[in-house]
Design an enzyme around this catalytic site. Sequence first.
Site, mmCIF file in Angstrom:
data_model
loop_
_atom_site.group_PDB
_atom_site.id
_atom_site.type_symbol
_atom_site.label_atom_id
_atom_site.label_comp_id
_atom_site.label_asym_id
_atom_site.label_seq_id
_atom_site.Cartn_x
_atom_site.Cartn_y
_atom_site.Cartn_z
ATOM 1 N N CYS A 1 42.154 28.804 40.280
ATOM 2 C CA CYS A 1 41.670 28.044 41.422
ATOM 3 C C CYS A 1 42.706 26.976 41.746
ATOM 4 O O CYS A 1 43.564 26.668 40.934
ATOM 5 C CB CYS A 1 40.349 27.373 41.071
ATOM 6 S SG CYS A 1 39.174 28.522 40.346
ATOM 7 N N ARG B 1 46.012 30.425 45.366
ATOM 8 C CA ARG B 1 45.563 30.463 43.971
ATOM 9 C C ARG B 1 44.139 30.976 43.841
ATOM 10 O O ARG B 1 43.653 31.231 42.744
ATOM 11 C CB ARG B 1 45.632 29.055 43.358
ATOM 12 C CG ARG B 1 47.018 28.488 43.285
ATOM 13 C CD ARG B 1 46.982 27.127 42.661
ATOM 14 N NE ARG B 1 46.732 27.230 41.236
ATOM 15 C CZ ARG B 1 47.682 27.200 40.309
ATOM 16 N NH1 ARG B 1 48.927 27.038 40.663
ATOM 17 N NH2 ARG B 1 47.409 27.310 39.040
ATOM 18 N N TRP C 1 38.532 30.983 42.822
ATOM 19 C CA TRP C 1 38.579 32.421 42.533
ATOM 20 C C TRP C 1 37.472 32.642 41.511
ATOM 21 O O TRP C 1 37.543 32.154 40.384
ATOM 22 C CB TRP C 1 39.933 32.827 41.962
ATOM 23 C CG TRP C 1 40.072 34.308 41.811
ATOM 24 C CD1 TRP C 1 40.474 35.198 42.782
ATOM 25 C CD2 TRP C 1 39.829 35.087 40.632
ATOM 26 N NE1 TRP C 1 40.486 36.467 42.276
ATOM 27 C CE2 TRP C 1 40.086 36.439 40.956
ATOM 28 C CE3 TRP C 1 39.409 34.790 39.341
ATOM 29 C CZ2 TRP C 1 39.946 37.482 40.057
ATOM 30 C CZ3 TRP C 1 39.258 35.835 38.434
ATOM 31 C CH2 TRP C 1 39.534 37.169 38.792
ATOM 32 N N ASN D 1 39.374 24.042 37.184
ATOM 33 C CA ASN D 1 40.116 25.299 37.156
ATOM 34 C C ASN D 1 40.175 25.726 35.704
ATOM 35 O O ASN D 1 40.603 24.951 34.858
ATOM 36 C CB ASN D 1 41.528 25.074 37.719
ATOM 37 C CG ASN D 1 42.408 26.304 37.591
ATOM 38 O OD1 ASN D 1 41.910 27.419 37.449
ATOM 39 N ND2 ASN D 1 43.710 26.101 37.646
ATOM 40 N N GLY D 2 39.722 26.954 35.404
ATOM 41 C CA GLY D 2 39.744 27.432 34.028
ATOM 42 C C GLY D 2 38.415 28.087 33.699
ATOM 43 O O GLY D 2 37.591 28.327 34.580
ATOM 44 N N GLU E 1 56.459 49.670 40.444
ATOM 45 C CA GLU E 1 56.324 48.405 41.169
ATOM 46 C C GLU E 1 55.936 48.677 42.637
ATOM 47 O O GLU E 1 55.085 47.995 43.211
ATOM 48 C CB GLU E 1 57.638 47.616 41.070
ATOM 49 C CG GLU E 1 57.761 46.395 41.954
ATOM 50 C CD GLU E 1 56.641 45.383 41.797
ATOM 51 O OE1 GLU E 1 55.857 45.476 40.851
ATOM 52 O OE2 GLU E 1 56.524 44.511 42.683
ATOM 53 N N LYS F 1 52.601 47.325 44.629
ATOM 54 C CA LYS F 1 52.693 46.533 45.866
ATOM 55 C C LYS F 1 51.860 47.172 46.965
ATOM 56 O O LYS F 1 51.109 46.509 47.666
ATOM 57 C CB LYS F 1 54.163 46.449 46.283
ATOM 58 C CG LYS F 1 54.561 45.236 46.983
ATOM 59 C CD LYS F 1 54.916 44.067 46.107
ATOM 60 C CE LYS F 1 54.047 43.877 44.910
ATOM 61 N NZ LYS F 1 54.565 43.029 43.908
ATOM 62 N N GLU G 1 48.027 46.891 46.224
ATOM 63 C CA GLU G 1 47.394 45.565 46.195
ATOM 64 C C GLU G 1 47.217 44.960 47.574
ATOM 65 O O GLU G 1 46.313 44.168 47.793
ATOM 66 C CB GLU G 1 48.094 44.604 45.228
ATOM 67 C CG GLU G 1 49.321 43.920 45.728
ATOM 68 C CD GLU G 1 49.909 42.932 44.728
ATOM 69 O OE1 GLU G 1 49.180 42.106 44.191
ATOM 70 O OE2 GLU G 1 51.142 42.985 44.503
ATOM 71 N N HIS H 1 52.896 68.213 35.587
ATOM 72 C CA HIS H 1 52.093 68.390 34.371
ATOM 73 C C HIS H 1 50.633 68.012 34.604
ATOM 74 O O HIS H 1 49.914 67.721 33.661
ATOM 75 C CB HIS H 1 52.703 67.579 33.222
ATOM 76 C CG HIS H 1 54.051 68.091 32.815
ATOM 77 N ND1 HIS H 1 54.244 69.271 32.143
ATOM 78 C CD2 HIS H 1 55.303 67.610 33.051
ATOM 79 C CE1 HIS H 1 55.537 69.488 31.948
ATOM 80 N NE2 HIS H 1 56.203 68.478 32.507
ATOM 81 N N LYS I 1 46.928 34.306 43.108
ATOM 82 C CA LYS I 1 48.344 34.320 42.743
ATOM 83 C C LYS I 1 48.585 34.202 41.255
ATOM 84 O O LYS I 1 49.327 34.970 40.678
ATOM 85 C CB LYS I 1 49.056 33.188 43.492
ATOM 86 C CG LYS I 1 50.552 33.161 43.268
ATOM 87 C CD LYS I 1 51.221 34.362 43.899
ATOM 88 C CE LYS I 1 52.716 34.382 43.650
ATOM 89 N NZ LYS I 1 53.265 35.708 43.997
HETATM 90 O O1 M6R Z 1 52.804 34.915 37.210
HETATM 91 P P1 M6R Z 1 53.035 36.201 36.517
HETATM 92 O O2 M6R Z 1 54.359 36.797 36.832
HETATM 93 O O3 M6R Z 1 52.824 36.129 35.034
HETATM 94 O O4 M6R Z 1 51.935 37.177 37.100
HETATM 95 C C1 M6R Z 1 51.787 38.470 36.616
HETATM 96 C C2 M6R Z 1 51.005 39.310 37.579
HETATM 97 O O5 M6R Z 1 49.732 38.792 37.780
HETATM 98 C C3 M6R Z 1 51.713 39.411 38.934
HETATM 99 O O6 M6R Z 1 53.014 39.885 38.771
HETATM 100 C C4 M6R Z 1 50.952 40.352 39.885
HETATM 101 O O7 M6R Z 1 50.960 41.644 39.372
HETATM 102 C C5 M6R Z 1 51.585 40.284 41.265
HETATM 103 N N1 M6R Z 1 50.812 39.421 42.100
HETATM 104 C C6 M6R Z 1 51.704 41.592 41.924
HETATM 105 O O8 M6R Z 1 52.323 41.481 43.155
#
Ligand code: M6R
Length: 593
Positions: A2, A27, A75, A101-102, A470, A474, A477, A493, A588
């Site tokens: 958050c 966040r 969040w 936050n937490g 990757e 992307k 998400e 396979h 984030k």
């Molecule tokens: O802050 P971090 O790099 O540790 O975060 C890890 C993942 O949560 C982050 O890379 C996430 O997969 C990305 N938002 C994807 O785009």
Amino acid sequence: MCGIVGFIGNKNAKEVILNGLSRLEYRGYDSAGLSLFNSRYRVFDVFKDEGRVQKLIDSTKESQFSNIGIGHTRWATHGKVNKENSHPHYSQTRRFIIVHNGVIENYQQLKDQYLKNSSFVSETDTEVIAQLIETFSQTLNVETAITTTLKLLHGSYALLILDSNDPEKIYAAKYKSPLIIGKGDAGITIASDLMALVGYSTDYHALDDKTFIVARPDNIRLFNLNNESLDFHFKPIELDDSDTTKGEYAHFMMKEVHEQPSVVRRILTNYFDKDASLIKPEIIDQIKSSDRIFILAAGTSMHAGLIGKQMIEKMSSIPVEVHIASEFAYHQPLLSKKPFFILVTQSGETADLRACLVNIKDQNYPILTITNVPTSTLAREASYALELFAGPEIAVASTKAYVAQVTVLSLLAYELSSKNIDIKKELSIAATSIENFLASENIREHVRNLLTRRNCFFIGRGLDYFVGLEAALKLKEISYIQTEGFAAGELKHGTIALIEDKTPVIAIISDPKINGNTRSNLKEVQARGASTLIISTRDLAYPDDDVILDPVHPLLTPLITVVPTQLIAYYAALERSYDIDKPRNLAKSVTVE
Ligand code: M6R
């Protein structure tokens, strides 16, 4: 996950908090709330609801001046996304108002043990904190009531607390979740992220775990949980407005994609003095004396770690294992005799990684954190840290941080090697290759023709396979298209059963060794009706390939092949009118396990 912002000083707190919350919305964006002092009735008003910060801005238009307040973007972890569960929360008599936050892991136990007679209005763990402070304040002074409460909490917290009986103070405390104090002419701003301080504070202090502060308009004090006074260590804030705004771009993600060439160049500037590396020799010596490197990370950062493994093993011959942080934390594999750990993390706050760090530290192994946030928990708690210099990454979908992680890992691999490549020159070539691609790309057109189905596959081999992983993350998400990254040879396979008429399959080809093989795999899916798109480097390209990139050093190809895939994701989400920078259900920085 958050965002929290508090302000006390000589300005309207609402303005500082709402601006800060807008900047921190990445966040968490399930709900937003704010508490301001109402001098007429001598109470703190609370405005909150599910939805975005803009809704909060609209609903607080009429509120009167207050020089003190706290705010939050959520969040959701405990309890549904609704008004009752939104922050700020208050104690039963409304004396104490808090944002958090937490996650408080033992909240139910605390409720049963201390709060049998309290009534609750939300399903959150946070409300328990407010109620505990109120309960203890019946017999203790407020500061002791707060520290007594903090000592009982298991889990993580960054907290801001208001006391209606003393509306000239904000209390703040932190454990595991980040909290930064900023000071400037306007007053004191306290937030979970430096970005919220830009424009209001000139200097910041990153709060340590198990410390708390009492802020007044003209004075701020720092304590440990035994109420012993501590010193602040303020540093200048080096961010400015251009770091926190979209500039000429419609979305942060596009801005960040376009920043990638300059990120690579900035890393070179920060890591070299002429030709001398600025990475501490101590780090290199310690890695060289280890018998195995363990890279731990999550999501995009884990994908960068996979590239790092290849680079380090090929350049230095030190064996490397890459592990998903959330798995490693509770299922630690057999370690070698002298392991060295590298945590790769954009935010430096990922809770899964922190769980790993705690275990590794207990075993006394050396840890290097590679992060974009040098003030972050994982940077501060590791033995060493290397900064990414990517500048704040605000889009939830990580782009420039990945490129920065791969770049810094390539420098580390180079420092561990016998240095028989000119890494500075090769990285500069990669930066130019990205720039050239971005200057002439027509990805949107490809996306319109290709991504017409609910699923999609990326295929590649070697480094191209890791980029495919990757690329798939992307695309899924932000466009919500179900996407898998696949080792091209593995498709037949089993997964090839999913290929039907017009299933999109995107191939990445940047390695001469496997060019022929991956192209055969493409033929196999085309024969079954797939619509294909080929991303290749010019040295390997066939005339009909769709995206052709300037070639770079064979170990640095992920820096360039990933860029078209970032744009594929971007345009797929744009075509579907989705919220590109704030995809559903995500936030984030993932500060809960
Ligand atoms: O802050 P971090 O790099 O540790 O975060 C890890 C993942 O949560 C982050 O890379 C996430 O997969 C990305 N938002 C994807 O785009």
